[in-house]
Each structure stands twice: as structure tokens, then as C-alpha cells.
Enzyme design. Structure first.
Site, PDB file in Angstrom:
ATOM      1  N   TYR A 156      26.868  -1.754 -14.761  1.00 27.56           N
ATOM      2  CA  TYR A 156      28.066  -1.894 -15.610  1.00 27.56           C
ATOM      3  C   TYR A 156      29.269  -2.307 -14.757  1.00 27.56           C
ATOM      4  O   TYR A 156      30.199  -2.949 -15.231  1.00 27.56           O
ATOM      5  CB  TYR A 156      28.312  -0.596 -16.379  1.00 27.56           C
ATOM      6  CG  TYR A 156      29.142  -0.794 -17.626  1.00 27.56           C
ATOM      7  CD1 TYR A 156      28.692  -1.588 -18.674  1.00 27.56           C
ATOM      8  CD2 TYR A 156      30.394  -0.191 -17.757  1.00 27.56           C
ATOM      9  CE1 TYR A 156      29.459  -1.769 -19.807  1.00 27.56           C
ATOM     10  CE2 TYR A 156      31.164  -0.364 -18.896  1.00 27.56           C
ATOM     11  CZ  TYR A 156      30.686  -1.147 -19.917  1.00 27.56           C
ATOM     12  OH  TYR A 156      31.452  -1.331 -21.038  1.00 27.56           O
ATOM     13  N   LYS A 163      36.976  -0.184 -18.410  1.00 22.19           N
ATOM     14  CA  LYS A 163      36.954   0.857 -19.456  1.00 22.19           C
ATOM     15  C   LYS A 163      37.757   2.077 -19.024  1.00 22.19           C
ATOM     16  O   LYS A 163      38.401   2.724 -19.851  1.00 22.19           O
ATOM     17  CB  LYS A 163      35.517   1.252 -19.797  1.00 22.19           C
ATOM     18  CG  LYS A 163      34.723   0.173 -20.534  1.00 22.19           C
ATOM     19  CD  LYS A 163      35.380  -0.273 -21.827  1.00 22.19           C
ATOM     20  CE  LYS A 163      34.493  -1.207 -22.641  1.00 22.19           C
ATOM     21  NZ  LYS A 163      35.232  -1.880 -23.728  1.00 22.19           N
TER      22      LYS A 163
HETATM   23  N1  LIG Z   1      27.389  -3.237 -27.263  1.00 24.35           N
HETATM   24  C1  LIG Z   1      27.472  -2.109 -26.552  1.00 24.35           C
HETATM   25  O1  LIG Z   1      26.471  -1.580 -26.051  1.00 24.35           O
HETATM   26  C2  LIG Z   1      28.806  -1.450 -26.374  1.00 24.35           C
HETATM   27  C3  LIG Z   1      28.836  -0.104 -25.964  1.00 24.35           C
HETATM   28  C4  LIG Z   1      30.065   0.508 -25.783  1.00 24.35           C
HETATM   29  C5  LIG Z   1      31.228  -0.209 -25.989  1.00 24.35           C
HETATM   30  N2  LIG Z   1      31.174  -1.518 -26.386  1.00 24.35           N
HETATM   31  C6  LIG Z   1      32.434  -2.223 -26.591  1.00 24.35           C
HETATM   32  O2  LIG Z   1      32.513  -2.680 -27.922  1.00 24.35           O
HETATM   33  C7  LIG Z   1      33.441  -3.764 -27.964  1.00 24.35           C
HETATM   34  C8  LIG Z   1      32.818  -4.919 -28.745  1.00 24.35           C
HETATM   35  O3  LIG Z   1      31.749  -5.467 -28.017  1.00 24.35           O
HETATM   36  P1  LIG Z   1      30.369  -5.864 -28.701  1.00 24.35           P
HETATM   37  O4  LIG Z   1      29.308  -5.117 -27.994  1.00 24.35           O
HETATM   38  O5  LIG Z   1      30.492  -5.794 -30.173  1.00 24.35           O
HETATM   39  O6  LIG Z   1      30.154  -7.364 -28.234  1.00 24.35           O
HETATM   40  P2  LIG Z   1      30.688  -8.754 -28.873  1.00 24.35           P
HETATM   41  O7  LIG Z   1      30.402  -9.760 -27.838  1.00 24.35           O
HETATM   42  O8  LIG Z   1      30.110  -8.958 -30.216  1.00 24.35           O
HETATM   43  O9  LIG Z   1      32.249  -8.493 -29.037  1.00 24.35           O
HETATM   44  C9  LIG Z   1      33.156  -8.700 -27.971  1.00 24.35           C
HETATM   45  C10 LIG Z   1      34.287  -9.487 -28.568  1.00 24.35           C
HETATM   46  O10 LIG Z   1      35.308  -9.668 -27.598  1.00 24.35           O
HETATM   47  C11 LIG Z   1      35.855 -10.940 -27.854  1.00 24.35           C
HETATM   48  N3  LIG Z   1      36.641 -11.421 -26.719  1.00 24.35           N
HETATM   49  C12 LIG Z   1      36.255 -11.571 -25.422  1.00 24.35           C
HETATM   50  N4  LIG Z   1      37.255 -12.118 -24.720  1.00 24.35           N
HETATM   51  C13 LIG Z   1      38.296 -12.302 -25.580  1.00 24.35           C
HETATM   52  C14 LIG Z   1      39.591 -12.843 -25.454  1.00 24.35           C
HETATM   53  N5  LIG Z   1      40.051 -13.334 -24.278  1.00 24.35           N
HETATM   54  N6  LIG Z   1      40.404 -12.873 -26.560  1.00 24.35           N
HETATM   55  C15 LIG Z   1      39.952 -12.409 -27.737  1.00 24.35           C
HETATM   56  N7  LIG Z   1      38.729 -11.887 -27.925  1.00 24.35           N
HETATM   57  C16 LIG Z   1      37.920 -11.847 -26.851  1.00 24.35           C
HETATM   58  C17 LIG Z   1      34.621 -11.804 -28.107  1.00 24.35           C
HETATM   59  O11 LIG Z   1      34.966 -13.038 -28.702  1.00 24.35           O
HETATM   60  C18 LIG Z   1      33.842 -10.879 -29.019  1.00 24.35           C
HETATM   61  O12 LIG Z   1      34.215 -11.081 -30.359  1.00 24.35           O
HETATM   62  C19 LIG Z   1      33.771  -4.090 -26.518  1.00 24.35           C
HETATM   63  O13 LIG Z   1      34.966  -3.434 -26.149  1.00 24.35           O
HETATM   64  C20 LIG Z   1      32.599  -3.478 -25.773  1.00 24.35           C
HETATM   65  O14 LIG Z   1      32.869  -3.191 -24.424  1.00 24.35           O
HETATM   66  C21 LIG Z   1      29.979  -2.137 -26.595  1.00 24.35           C
END
Ligand SMILES: NC(=O)c1ccc[n+]([C@@H]2O[C@H](COP(=O)([O-])OP(=O)(O)OC[C@H]3O[C@@H](n4cnc5c(N)ncnc54)[C@H](O)[C@@H]3O)[C@@H](O)[C@H]2O)c1
Length: 267
Positions: A156, A163
Site C-alpha cells: 500500500y 491516508k
Molecule cells: N477499493 C478499495 O479496496 C478501497 C478500500 C479503502 C478505501 N478506498 C478508497 O475509496 C475511494 C474510492 O476509490 P475506489 O476504490 O472506489 O476506486 P475508483 O478508482 O473507482 O475511485 C477513485 C476515484 O478517484 C478519482 N480521482 C483520481 N484522481 C482524481 C483527480 N485528480 N481529480 C478528481 N478525481 C480523481 C478517479 O477518477 C475515481 O473516480 C478512494 O479514496 C480509495 O482510496 C478504497
């Protein structure tokens, strides 16, 4: 639970995005929504998804590249023009260059660090600044975090540092905005397969590991993350602020996490 509430959810990339699961959970509970996508590549898909929501034709779908102050300003103007006030904002955005994550952590570059921290943590601050004035009766702001900000999660890497900064930002914003009745929290899901998750090496192994050692012996689903987020932006959670809510089938309570050391673990 969210009847009469208006909310903005940032970060829809596709149907696997947690932002989309959050949108479904909020919409089916009666919220009116605005959704954002990062760039034109995601526009059509986001519009199609929005149309599938209850009252989909009424969902505001807007671009927001979060590193561009002008885009945050025009987003705020568009939301104000439509609703005047807003009840909740969900930040579901993160990015680190996948190459940075694949390198040993000590090889993290300054530029990669700045990019990850700006997009994944700092961006919550200008967002809060832009939308707090639209919450005269108070409101709820929510970000998506992950355990890798609290503990070392192999692979990570840099995202863990981002984070950690996000978690601290949530607490400082909660203190800053609390007197205005605005709550700021994060939800910390266990691993869920999304586009962002693909950047983490051995993600499949993480899923298997959680399934073997988490108290509930399974992984969380995007729908379950969405449901908790709907609770966090509703008045049901009105006394919670500055907190991080783990939605991970209990994984984060574990210390030693080998199967052999987990009584009742799958053998
Ligand atoms: N998927 C997992 O396992 C997981 C676990 C814990 C936390 N998260 C968090 O959940 C959140 C959403 O992630 P996800 O897993 O749904 O993936 P995802 O890729 O579907 O979503 C991430 C989003 O961030 C956007 N993004 C990235 N750079 C950007 C920028 N410069 N301006 C505007 N938007 C931007 C992307 O376009 C995308 O829509 C994130 O904060 C991620 O760290 C995800």
C-alpha cells in the site's frame, strides 16, 4: 433516512467505484444527488449510471478534476444554482502513480509523494472550504480512508502515507467546522475490487487473507460500504464527528493475523 437531503458525491469512475455504491445507497434512501467524474473519459458512463438511479433525470452530473481550484469553484457554483444549500459531501477520490506503489517504499519520489498527497488528502480541504458555506444548518462531510494509513499494509506504501494525512485532515476539519454544525468523518472499508485497487500489487492475495482471518471470515461488499456511508451522511449519525468508521468485517481489530493463530479460522 435521507428524504429531503441533498448531497454531492465525488469520484465516480465506473460501476465498481465505491462512489457509485454510495450514490445507490443514498439515492434509494431518498437523497437528491450530484455526482462528479474526474475527466471526460468518465462522463458518459457516469451519466448512464446516474440515469439508473431513482429520479435519475434529476441527478446533477458534473466534472471535477480536484487539483484544479477553478473546477471546484465551478462545481460549487453549479450546486448552489441548483439547490442553494447542501446537506452532505462525500469525497471518494484517491490517486498515486502505480509505479510509485510498486517500488520499495524508500524509493518513493518527491513528485510522486506530492501528487498522492495533493489528490488523496489535501483536496478535502478546498472541497470543505467551498461547500461549508452551503451548509447553514450544518451538514456531513465524509472521506474514504483505509487501514494502510494506520498500520503498514504491504504494497500500500505511499497511499498509506496519504491516508494518514487524510485521517488527520478529517480530524482538524471536524474541529474547524464543528461549531457550524458540520460533521467531518471517514469510512475505512476493507479491500474491494475497483480500478484504484488494481494499482495495489497482490490485491487478490489481500482479499484471500481477509477472508481467512477477519472475524466475519469474508470481505466487505461495495453495497455494505455504501450503506454505512448513507448512515454517516444521515441525521442518524448526528453526534459522530472526527471519527474513522471501519467497515471491514472486523479485520482491523486483529493483531496476529495468521490463520493458525486465529481460533476458529478456516483450515
Ligand atoms: N477499493 C478499495 O479496496 C478501497 C478500500 C479503502 C478505501 N478506498 C478508497 O475509496 C475511494 C474510492 O476509490 P475506489 O476504490 O472506489 O476506486 P475508483 O478508482 O473507482 O475511485 C477513485 C476515484 O478517484 C478519482 N480521482 C483520481 N484522481 C482524481 C483527480 N485528480 N481529480 C478528481 N478525481 C480523481 C478517479 O477518477 C475515481 O473516480 C478512494 O479514496 C480509495 O482510496 C478504497
Amino acid at each position: 433516512m435521507l428524504q429531503g437531503k441533498k448531497g454531492l458525491i465525488l469520484g465516480v469512475a465506473n460501476k465498481r467505484s465505491l462512489a457509485w455504491a454510495i450514490a445507490r445507497a443514498c439515492s434509494t434512501r431518498g437523497a437528491k444527488l450530484a455526482l462528479t467524474y474526474q475527466n471526460p473519459r468518465f462522463e458518459e458512463g457516469t451519466r448512464e449510471l446516474a440515469m439508473s438511479l431513482p429520479h435519475g433525470g434529476d441527478v446533477l452530473v458534473l466534472p471535477c478534476e480536484i487539483t484544479q481550484p477553478a473546477e471546484i469553484e465551478s462545481l460549487a457554483r453549479a450546486v448552489k444554482a441548483k439547490w442553494d444549500t447542501i446537506d452532505f459531501v462525500v469525497h471518494s477520490i484517491a490517486f498515486a502513480n502505480p509505479e510509485e506503489l510498486r517500488r520499495p517504499f524508500r524509493e518513493t519520489s518527491k513528485e510522486g509523494f506530492q501528487v498522492a498527497l495533493e489528490i488523496s488528502a489535501y483536496s478535502l480541504i478546498p472541497l470543505a472550504k467551498a461547500f461549508a458555506p452551503m451548509m447553514p444548518q450544518g451538514g456531513s462531510m465524509l472521506a474514504l480512508s483505509y487501514l494502510g494509513g494506520e498500520r503498514v499494509v504491504p504494497n500500500y506504501n505511499l497511499m498509506g502515507v496519504a491516508k494518514a494525512a487524510l485521517d488527520s485532515t478529517v480530524r482538524y476539519l471536524a474541529n474547524d467546522l464543528g461549531s457550524a454544525g458540520i460533521r467531518v468523518n471517514s469510512v475505512s472499508p476493507g479491500p474491494v475490487r475497483t480500478i484504484s485497487a488494481q494499482a495495489i500489487s497482490d490485491f487478490g492475495k489481500m482479499l484471500e487473507h481477509v477472508e481467512m482471518v477477519a472475524p466475519l471470515r469474508r470481505n466487505v461488499t461495495a453495497d455494505e460500504v455504501g450503506d454505512v456511508c448513507a448512515f454517516m451522511v444521515s441525521d442518524m449519525s448526528r453526534a459522530i464527528t472526527g471519527q474513522q468508521i471501519h467497515v471491514d468485517c472486523g479485520y482491523s481489530i486483529m493483531g496476529v493475523t495468521t490463520v493458525a493463530d486465529a481460533p476458529g479460522g478456516k483450515s
